[in-house]
Design an enzyme around this catalytic site. Structure first.
Site, PDB file in Angstrom:
ATOM      1  N   HIS A   4      46.607  36.030  41.476  1.00  0.00           N
ATOM      2  CA  HIS A   4      45.342  35.751  42.155  1.00  0.00           C
ATOM      3  C   HIS A   4      45.311  34.292  42.624  1.00  0.00           C
ATOM      4  O   HIS A   4      44.258  33.678  42.707  1.00  0.00           O
ATOM      5  CB  HIS A   4      44.180  36.046  41.200  1.00  0.00           C
ATOM      6  CG  HIS A   4      42.829  36.108  41.831  1.00  0.00           C
ATOM      7  ND1 HIS A   4      42.588  36.734  43.034  1.00  0.00           N
ATOM      8  CD2 HIS A   4      41.626  35.615  41.420  1.00  0.00           C
ATOM      9  CE1 HIS A   4      41.297  36.633  43.330  1.00  0.00           C
ATOM     10  NE2 HIS A   4      40.694  35.956  42.381  1.00  0.00           N
ATOM     11  N   ASP A  57      31.847  34.648  39.882  1.00  0.00           N
ATOM     12  CA  ASP A  57      31.265  35.989  39.939  1.00  0.00           C
ATOM     13  C   ASP A  57      31.668  36.858  38.752  1.00  0.00           C
ATOM     14  O   ASP A  57      31.069  37.903  38.523  1.00  0.00           O
ATOM     15  CB  ASP A  57      31.632  36.689  41.254  1.00  0.00           C
ATOM     16  CG  ASP A  57      33.127  36.809  41.483  1.00  0.00           C
ATOM     17  OD1 ASP A  57      33.824  35.793  41.307  1.00  0.00           O
ATOM     18  OD2 ASP A  57      33.605  37.896  41.860  1.00  0.00           O
ATOM     19  N   HIS A  58      32.652  36.411  37.974  1.00  0.00           N
ATOM     20  CA  HIS A  58      33.085  37.175  36.801  1.00  0.00           C
ATOM     21  C   HIS A  58      32.454  36.670  35.505  1.00  0.00           C
ATOM     22  O   HIS A  58      32.594  37.315  34.466  1.00  0.00           O
ATOM     23  CB  HIS A  58      34.609  37.127  36.668  1.00  0.00           C
ATOM     24  CG  HIS A  58      35.313  37.897  37.746  1.00  0.00           C
ATOM     25  ND1 HIS A  58      35.956  39.101  37.523  1.00  0.00           N
ATOM     26  CD2 HIS A  58      35.459  37.643  39.078  1.00  0.00           C
ATOM     27  CE1 HIS A  58      36.473  39.543  38.662  1.00  0.00           C
ATOM     28  NE2 HIS A  58      36.182  38.671  39.617  1.00  0.00           N
TER      29      HIS A  58
END
Length: 373
Positions: A225, A131-132
């Site tokens: 993360h 998604d990045h």
């Protein structure tokens, strides 16, 4: 026998005349609307040149005061969300136009906000979750063509960015050939296609400066993360203004350290109570695999309360939440999402939306919010 004004008969006549005037006016408006509808093609063609010139001449960067300007070209997450596109932050630092992450609508939203994509100097990635980066290919294309650029754009990122860039270059290689052959190298220079990977290694402590000139510094630092590694946040300083972009992370001492005294903290946020509702709904429908996904993602993003705690302890002037999980489609959900975060951090706090633009003029402590959509 005379009729005096104000008598019932005279009042009735006045009302009748008024009705006739109103009816005639309404009929005239309806006829004009019908005429405009029938002539919509010619009318549209008549105003199109002005509209096209206005759009192509748009350059928000030229209109903003000198300083640090931070826009959300994507405030969402991998969740399908009609209100928030994938993660993307555009930063104008003086004359430097920078992009941090490139979610699925990055290119279109940057243009929609009024920035000239051809002027993008560099792209910075926080990590390589889909998604990045899934809007990166389109962004590279628009940057190449919109500015008639003759050199590729540098794409900065931690170890692994080279594989991402080379993969995109290979994917779009045939498209590059088509466009150069069609328009000619003088118009669309083959040399300006694509990107050049700029790899850095932030280490586990402190930060690494990845760009610096007399007025601007961009530094990267490691965040948590896991199991995604490497993952970084960024600190951007322009003259006397500063911001920190957390990237995707749990509550992090590194973000707290880098954000100390910053004007603006842009922090990812996930609401576990709202996500639990989705998990329960998936379970009730027998979609156990989806329920597990909803459960799993709760352990590697900060909550709004944790982001607020970081902002409070770092003494930042403004907290902007992005990478909003889950989507907030109904009125009032932003308050549910925030929970008691406003009680923790008493400064300006906003749940980010696509098109948000925060302006931090140099030589000032002011922070102003506007929407470009």
């Amino acid at each position: 026998m005379s009729r005096w004004p104000g008598t019932p008969v005279e009042s009735a006549r006045t009302m009748t005349r008024t009705r006739r005037i109103l009816l005639a006016g309404m009929l005239s408006l309806m006829l004009l609307a019908l005429l405009a509808y029938l002539l919509r093609g010619p009318l549209g063609m008549a105003v199109l040149p002005h509209f096209a010139q206005q759009r192509m001449a748009a350059d928000l960067a030229a209109q903003l005061p000198d300083g640090l300007h931070v826009g959300l070209c994507g405030s969402g997450s991998p969740f399908p969300d009609e209100q928030r596109a994938g993660p993307c932050t555009v930063v104008l630092a003086g004359k430097h136009l920078l992009v941090f992450d490139a979610g699925n609508a990055a290119s279109r939203n940057i243009g929609r906000m009024g920035f000239n994509q051809g002027a993008i100097e560099a792209i910075y990635l926080t990590h390589f979750h889909s998604d990045h980066i899934d809007g990166l290919g389109e962004l590279l294309l628009q940057r190449w063509v919109a500015g008639a650029n003759r050199t590729p754009v540098p794409v900065y990122g931690p170890n692994g960015v080279d594989a991402v860039v080379q993969g995109l270059m290979q994917t779009y290689r045939q498209d590059q050939g088509y466009r150069v052959a069609h328009h000619g190298d003088a118009t669309v220079a083959a040399s300006g296609y694509g990107a050049i990977a700029q790899t850095f290694s932030p280490g586990t402590e402190g930060h690494v400066v990845v760009f610096k000139d007399a007025e601007l510094e961009v530094a990267a630092f490691s965040v948590d993360h896991g199991p995604v590694h490497p993952a970084v946040g960024y600190r951007i300083r322009y003259k006397d203004r500063s911001m920190v972009l957390s990237g995707d992370t749990k509550a992090s001492q590194a973000v707290l350290r880098e954000a100390a005294g910053a004007d603006l903290l842009v922090h990812d946020a996930l609401s576990q109570p709202l996500l639990a509702v989705l998990q329960q709904s998936a379970t009730a429908l027998g979609r156990t695999h989806l329920a597990k996904v909803f459960h799993d993602i709760t352990d590697y993003h900060a909550s709004p309360q944790q982001a607020a705690t970081t902002a409070r302890d770092a003494k930042v002037r403004y907290l902007l939440l992005n990478h909003i999980v889950p989507p907030l489609p109904l009125p009032g959900m932003e308050q549910l999402f925030l929970a008691d975060a406003p009680e923790i951090y008493r400064g300006p706090l906003r749940v980010g939306r696509d098109g948000d633009l925060l302006s931090l003029p140099s030589g000032s402590t002011a922070i102003t919010l506007s929407s470009r959509f």
